[in-house]
Structures are given as structure tokens and as C-alpha cells.
Design an enzyme around this catalytic site. Structure first.
Site, short mmCIF file in Angstrom:
data_model
loop_
_atom_site.label_atom_id
_atom_site.label_comp_id
_atom_site.label_asym_id
_atom_site.label_seq_id
_atom_site.Cartn_x
_atom_site.Cartn_y
_atom_site.Cartn_z
N CYS A 89 60.63 87.84 31.78
CA CYS A 89 59.89 87.53 33.00
C CYS A 89 60.14 86.15 33.61
CB CYS A 89 58.39 87.62 32.73
SG CYS A 89 57.81 89.13 31.98
N HIS A 148 53.65 82.56 36.64
CA HIS A 148 54.53 82.44 35.47
C HIS A 148 55.68 81.44 35.64
CE1 HIS A 148 56.15 84.78 31.72
NE2 HIS A 148 55.37 83.76 31.40
N ASP A 287 61.34 92.59 37.66
CA ASP A 287 61.79 91.28 37.15
C ASP A 287 62.67 91.39 35.91
OD1 ASP A 287 59.76 91.99 35.34
OD2 ASP A 287 59.09 89.92 35.10
CA CA Z 1 58.67 91.14 33.22
#
Ligand code: CA
Length: 463
Positions: A89, A148, A287
Site C-alpha cells: 500500500c 497512509h 494500489d
Molecule cells: Ca493496498
């Protein structure tokens, strides 16, 4: 309109693209000489989380309908060989947000949740984001969903070019209200807010409101769903659609996908209602590949899964939709990568990429409009510690870990089953040299990989 007619008229579209759609319709080509104010196209960048290559109807999924996302492909371009910059990610997002290989600025590994993340984790302040660039171009900018890219205050979305933020900072979040309470708040801007809905529904609502709020100005909205990342949580509204499904895990996953698809549909409905469809580039991708063991998300016919550099970890659903500006219903088969999205959107907005930015992504528009038959990229690269890969044309050289490099011909062997490294040792050697040359130009990782926790496929469970 068939493809030939489309291409004939694409030059007209190209010359008109800087005008408001209403004016274009009213004035036709003659409007190009008018001094009307320029309207730049909106960008709606939709990122799914951990959705595998096989998990859309248009990608061959049979048991979970995705009509709204499929519609983007049927009326836009689907990339059969669309990649992300990393199989996990956070580095994948760092690439998407900068247009650069994340390894070029040391962003090689996932950080883990805030409680264990390295002190220096996050997108370095030396890097300029997609939103920074669009804000400078006069766009309203927003991010909804998963961030993130840093937990510290100076790395908050509002400090990285976004005017608005609704979502959470870490790599995973519960979907149902009340679950995991106190662990990870939902924020509006920097304020913690009560979140009484299923998160995917909440993100859809916020998206519709964002579009409405900014209908009169160009906007860049990064819609970063946590769907369909673990944990598997769904509401009755979506579970009901899969009552006949026997496998409970798959059923929850299917319901989560249905919510995601509905959310995309609501965003598109709003764009159409406001007559903004022709003024909005809509991009949809995942992603990283599906963590099949954790959530059932399949990558068929690709080998591997989230967390590795076989195709299943890095090749993902990838769609671009821009009504009347890009071909509709096409499948583009040459390799492209998420790093291309920022420069493509900058070009679509009529602006130029400065070579000083040292982007690795390129503007795809000339390739998608058949202005050239060249491949957008000669080579693509991936590195996450020992996991290394390079793709050049149909050839892929891949080291899945500490093991030796393997060589595959993806045109003949999409599932990476027949290692040709010995048979084609010269090709393997040549690709290895190109890889090492690229790798030598990358930075040392700013932080290391998380230590493994016992048995099992840890990489698939990473946030
Ligand atoms: Ca991911």
C-alpha cells in the site's frame, strides 16, 4: 462513433478541451477562437485498496457484479497491463502521489501501523505531491479515505497540497461504526469526527458533497477507498445481494466490493447530474494486487499476490475514462504504470511537466489517442528489498526474494510458469544489468521492512 471517426475528431476535441463544455456545445469549433475563460478538466482519481486483477466484471470476475466500475471501462480505456510502483500500500501511494519511483526517494517499504512505524516514516517533505501541483494550477483539492503517507502533523494531507481531507491517516480501518473504537479516528481536516456510517458509504457521501461544493471550479479529488482491504466487514444492505453465496469469507468480500461499486456509481451520477462528465477525467485503479489468502481477492490469471513482485502483486485493474476526449471501450495493451497518472493529468489540464521535477511517469495522452504507436515505457522496475523485477517489452525478469532471478515471456506465459532464465541466459543477463543500473541510482531505503511475525504470508496481511 467508431474509432476512425473518433480519431478524426479528436484533434477538434483537443483544440476545444480548454473550454467549458456548455460553451463547446453552444459554439462548436468556432468557439476555439473566443476569449472565453479557460476551464481545466477536473480529475477524479479513484484508488481501490487490495483489489486483485480478476475482481471486476470487465476483468473476468463472475460472482461479484461491478456494473458501475465496468461502465468506466466500457466507456473509457481499460489497461490490460497497468501496474503500480509497489506490491504494498504505502510505497505504491508514494509513487502515485509523486509520479516518481518511490525507491528514488527511499520509500521502499511499508511502515506498519502508527504504534510501530519508524520515526521517520512518511512522504518526505522534499517531495511535491499530485495535489501540490494541482493546487498551484488553481484547482480545489481534496482527499477522501485512506492516506497512509505519514502520521505526523507535518505530513498530514492538509500540509501536502490538499485543501480538504475526510478519512484516516493509517493503512487500514474498520468499516463498521463502533468497531475498533478509539484505535484510529476518522478526521475531517485535523478534527476527529463521529462516523456513524459504513466507511465506504461515508466516503461516497463525502465525494458527492465535494463534487457539489466545487462544481463551478476545477477540482482534483483523490478518492482513496480502504475497500476492499481487510478486515472483512459488510452491512446487510450489501450482504443481502449475495445470499446464495456459500463461502462466508467470499460473501463478505463480495458485499464490500458491491459497496465500492455503488460508491463509484454515486460519484458518476453526481458528475452527470451536474453535466461535468465531459469535464472530468475519471481514473480507477487498485494500489496493489489482491491478498488472496486474506480476503479471497483473486489475481487470476496472474501468479502471486499482494506483497510480491510476480504479476499478481503489481498488475492491477486500471481504467481511464474521459467522455469525448479519450476513446471509449478500448483495451490498451502496452505497459503503463500509476506514475504516469500525474503527468497525464497535468497535460490534460494544458500545463507542462518541468524536466527538473525528474518524474518517472509520462504523459499517456499521445499514446491513448494513437498519435504514436511507440510504447510509453521501454522498461519498468520494482524493488522492495530482495524482491526485484524489471519488465521490458514482453520480457520480465523477477527475483521473488533471496532466490535467483527468473525470466518469463509474458506474451506467451502470462502466469509466469516457465522460467526461461537458463534457456535464455543472454536475455536474463542483459535485463539483470539494466535492472542493476537502475537500482544503483535509487536511494537507500529510509526505513527497513517490518520483521516477520511467525508463519504465514505476512506480506499479504500488511497494511
Ligand atoms: Ca493496498
Amino acid at each position: 462513433m467508431n474509432r476512425r471517426e473518433f480519431l478524426k475528431s479528436s484533434a477538434v476535441f483537443a483544440s476545444m478541451m480548454c473550454l467549458p463544455s456548455a460553451l463547446r456545445k453552444a459554439c462548436g469549433a468556432a468557439a476555439t477562437s473566443s476569449s472565453a475563460p479557460v476551464r481545466k478538466p477536473n480529475v477524479l482519481l479513484i484508488l481501490a485498496d487490495d483489489q486483485g486483477y480478476a475482481e471486476l466484471g470487465v476483468q473476468g470476475c463472475k460472482d461479484v457484479p461491478t456494473p458501475n466500475i465496468d461502465s468506466l471501462a466500457k466507456n473509457g480505456i481499460r489497461f490490460s497491463d497497468g501496474y503500480v510502483a509497489c506490491c504494498l500500500c504505502s510505497p505504491s501511494r508514494a509513487g502515485l502521489m509523486t509520479g516518481k519511483y518511490p525507491e528514488s526517494f527511499g520509500y521502499e517499504f511499508n511502515p506498519g501501523p502508527p504504534s510501530v512505524a519508524p520515526a521517520n516514516f512518511g512522504l518526505p517533505l522534499t517531495e511535491t505531491t499530485f495535489a501540490d501541483r494541482f493546487k498551484k494550477m488553481g484547482y480545489a483539492t481534496g482527499v477522501i479515505g485512506k492516506w497512509h503517507l505519514g502520521y505526523k502533523p507535518e505530513l498530514h494531507p492538509l500540509k501536502r497540497g490538499f485543501d480538504e481531507f475526510y478519512g484516516f491517516l493509517s493503512g487500514a480501518h474498520n468499516y463498521l461504526p463502533g468497531k475498533g473504537k478509539g484505535k484510529e479516528p476518522i478526521l475531517r481536516g485535523e478534527e476527529r469526527v463521529e462516523q456513524p456510517e459504513y466507511t465506504t458509504d461515508a466516503f461516497a457521501r463525502e465525494t458527492v458533497e465535494f463534487i457539489d461544493r466545487h462544481k463551478s471550479e476545477p477540482f482534483f479529488l483523490y478518492l482513496s477507498f480502504n475497500a476492499v482491504h481487510s478486515p472483512l466487514e459488510a452491512t446487510d444492505k450489501y450482504l443481502k445481494r449475495f445470499e446464495s453465496m456459500k463461502d462466508g469469507k467470499r460473501k463478505k468480500y463480495a458485499a464490500m466490493t458491491a459497496a465500492l461499486d455503488d460508491a463509484v456509481g454515486l460519484a458518476m451520477d453526481k458528475l452527470r447530474e451536474l453535466k461535468l462528465e465531459e469535464d472530468t477525467i475519471v481514473i480507477y485503479l487498485s494500489d496493489n494486487g489482491g491478498p488472496t489468502g486474506v480476503t479471497t481477492s483473486l489475481n487470476t490469471p496472474l501468479k502471486g499476490a499482494k506483497g510480491n513482485v510476480y504479476e499478481g502483486g503489481i498488475r492491477i485493474p486500471f481504467i481511464m475514462h474521459w467522455k469525448n476526449h479519450l476513446p471509449a471501450g478500448e483495451v490498451y495493451k502496452k505497459p503503463v504504470i500509476s506514475l504516469d497518472l500525474m503527468p497525464t493529468c497535468i497535460a490534460a489540464a494544458g500545463e507542462k511537466v518541468d524536466p527538473e521535477w525528474k518524474l518517472d511517469g509520462i504523459n499517456l495522452l499521445p499514446y491513448l489517442r494513437d498519435e504514436t504507436t511507440d510504447a510509453p515505457h521501454e522498461t519498468l522496475f520494482w524493488r522492495m528489498g530482495d524482491k526485484r523485477a524489471i519488465r521490458q517489452g514482453d520480457w520480465k525478469l523477477v527475483a521473488p526474494g533471496k532466490q535467483e532471478f527468473e525470466l518469463y515471456n509474458l506474451a506467451e506465459d502470462i502466469s509466469e510458469t516457465k522460467d526461461l532464465a537458463k534457456e535464455q541466459s543472454e536475455k536474463a543477463k542483459q535485463l539483470r544489468e539494466i535492472f542493476e543500473s537502475w537500482s544503483g541510482q535509487m536511494k537507500q531505503p529510509l526505513w527497513g521492512s517490518k520483521p516477520s511475525k511467525g508463519k504465514g504470508n505476512n506480506a499479504e496481511q500488511e497494511e
